[in-house]
Design an enzyme around this catalytic site. Structure first.
Site, PDB file in Angstrom:
ATOM      1  N   TYR A 178       0.845  -1.194   0.000  1.00 31.65           N
ATOM      2  CA  TYR A 178       0.000   0.000   0.000  1.00 31.65           C
ATOM      3  C   TYR A 178       0.881   1.245   0.000  1.00 31.65           C
ATOM      4  O   TYR A 178       1.768   1.377   0.845  1.00 31.65           O
ATOM      5  CB  TYR A 178      -0.904   0.012   1.242  1.00 31.65           C
ATOM      6  N   PHE A 245      -5.442   9.367  -3.633  1.00 34.22           N
ATOM      7  CA  PHE A 245      -4.252   8.793  -4.270  1.00 34.22           C
ATOM      8  C   PHE A 245      -3.949   7.486  -3.572  1.00 34.22           C
ATOM      9  O   PHE A 245      -3.807   7.460  -2.342  1.00 34.22           O
ATOM     10  CB  PHE A 245      -3.049   9.727  -4.114  1.00 34.22           C
ATOM     11  N   GLU A 246      -3.851   6.407  -4.328  1.00 32.69           N
ATOM     12  CA  GLU A 246      -3.374   5.154  -3.761  1.00 32.69           C
ATOM     13  C   GLU A 246      -2.652   4.407  -4.869  1.00 32.69           C
ATOM     14  O   GLU A 246      -3.130   4.395  -6.006  1.00 32.69           O
ATOM     15  CB  GLU A 246      -4.541   4.241  -3.322  1.00 32.69           C
ATOM     16  N   ILE A 247      -1.518   3.829  -4.554  1.00 30.70           N
ATOM     17  CA  ILE A 247      -0.931   2.819  -5.434  1.00 30.70           C
ATOM     18  C   ILE A 247      -0.818   1.592  -4.549  1.00 30.70           C
ATOM     19  O   ILE A 247      -0.107   1.621  -3.529  1.00 30.70           O
ATOM     20  CB  ILE A 247       0.448   3.228  -5.980  1.00 30.70           C
TER      21      ILE A 247
END
Ligand code: GDP
Ligand code: MN
Length: 354
Positions: A178, A245-247
């Protein structure tokens, strides 16, 4: 779900040959944007920056999701703007509706009260669907079945630095699950019982607490050092990773731990009776179910979502990533008193000098 593999004429008689859209990034990954048709211009603004700063070299696909069908214009314009394949998913009704178990009168009364109290989005039903969808259903969309990783993009963001490596590959190789850019506290009035429901869930399922969890990042100063099971229980400070925002790994949400956590929260009803956001839900899960080293702060990325922005602090990052940040570094949200970044640094350590 319509798939567009058609790359018609673009601009002044130019055509994009099919093979220029061949995927070069090697990970099973996609950008994911949940979006409304009327937000097209802001979607293009986000895409342009992500393409110029990163994806023109990697050609990762874009997956757009909507609770109503996308317009032809939306599909045409976003496809033109993408350097990878684009796909468009219509969200199944059951992923965007009020469950049978919800008492709708109770819900409406709660919404009226929150509206009167001027809780942000407190009176909005669509916002509640959005938060519940991002918590429990985006990762169940068929179009995403083929992927292991996603990068969540919202309309109207700013993305200020070059990313010349593959962050999906970086996460995989470093065993991380995460990644975030900004962390801040949630408005308590939107989550009155989220923490007590979490405590109840963890009491029933203590096996899901990672032995190297980031629990302390979630706890109030007065409760630092406390265990989840202490009596009285520790209080939640509201800190969360800003999920616009997430990667991250899709398998994190597909896991048994997260599925049962979501089911528990969903049957408690707080997505509707309160206004639980997907950000605190994702963040509490990531903090408790993952080890601290599995969560990554992308300190090298410059990012803006109204009303906050941040840019890399160390000069070496700032220059190396060719950032152009439309604000002074001292105004970066990391240094704002409202930021939870110092708490994260405290438990995870700074990932760069200074
Ligand atoms: P905020 O960032 O919390 O202010 O909320 P946003 O309005 O940005 O919504 C979060 C994300 O969900 C954005 O990507 C929106 O485009 C999307 N979104 C919000 N509501 C809806 C909706 O009713 N339908 C669709 N399709 N997308 C939505
Ligand atoms: Mn937003």
């Amino acid at each position: 779900s319509a798939s567009t593999d058609r790359f018609g004429p673009v601009g002044e008689g130019r055509t994009i040959p099919q093979d220029s859209k061949v995927q070069v990034g090697k990970e099973k990954a996609s950008f994911v944007m949940l979006i409304r048709n009327q937000e097209l211009q802001d979607a293009l603004k986000s895409m342009k920056q992500i393409e110029d700063r990163f994806n023109h070299r990697f050609h990762y696909p874009w997956t757009f999701l909507n609770d109503v069908p996308f317009t032809e214009e939306f599909i045409r314009e976003t496809t033109k703007r993408a350097s990878g394949k684009t796909e468009y998913g219509l969200i199944p009704k059951e992923h965007w509706s009020i469950p049978e178990s919800i008492d709708q009168d109770k819900m409406k009364a709660a919404m009226r009260k929150m509206q009167e109290d001027r809780v942000i989005y407190g009176g909005s039903l669509s916002y509640r669907h959005m938060c519940r969808f991002n918590s429990g259903f985006f990762w169940r969309q068929e179009l995403l079945d083929k992927y292991e990783w996603y990068w969540r993009v919202e309309p109207g963001i700013g993305f200020y630095c070059d990313v010349d490596y593959d962050p999906f590959e970086f996460l995989r190789l470093s065993g991380k699950k995460y990644g975030f850019t900004i962390t801040l506290p949630e408005y308590k009035s939107t989550i009155p019982t989220l923490w007590s429901q979490t405590l109840e869930f963890m009491k029933k399922n203590p096996q899901y607490l990672n032995s190297n969890s980031s629990l302390q990042y979630l706890l109030e100063d007065k409760d630092q050092g406390k265990a989840l099971s202490s009596d009285p229980p520790p209080e939640y400070n509201g800190c969360h990773f800003w999920s616009n925002f997430e990667i991250a790994s899709l398998d994190l949400w597909r896991s048994e731990a997260y599925r049962s956590y979501f089911d528990h929260l969903d049957s408690a009803g707080g997505f509707f009776y309160e206004r639980w956001g997907d950000a605190p839900v994702h963040s509490i899960a990531a903090a408790l179910f993952l080890g601290t080293q599995e969560v990554h702060h992308f300190a090298d990325m410059g990012y803006m979502h109204v009303p906050w922005s941040r840019c890399p602090q160390p000069d070496e990052f700032y220059k190396y990533s060719k950032c152009v940040c439309p604000f002074e570094k001292k105004d970066s949200f990391d240094l704002n008193g409202w930021s939870c970044q110092p708490r994260w640094w405290k438990i995870a350590g700074k990932e760069y000098g200074a």
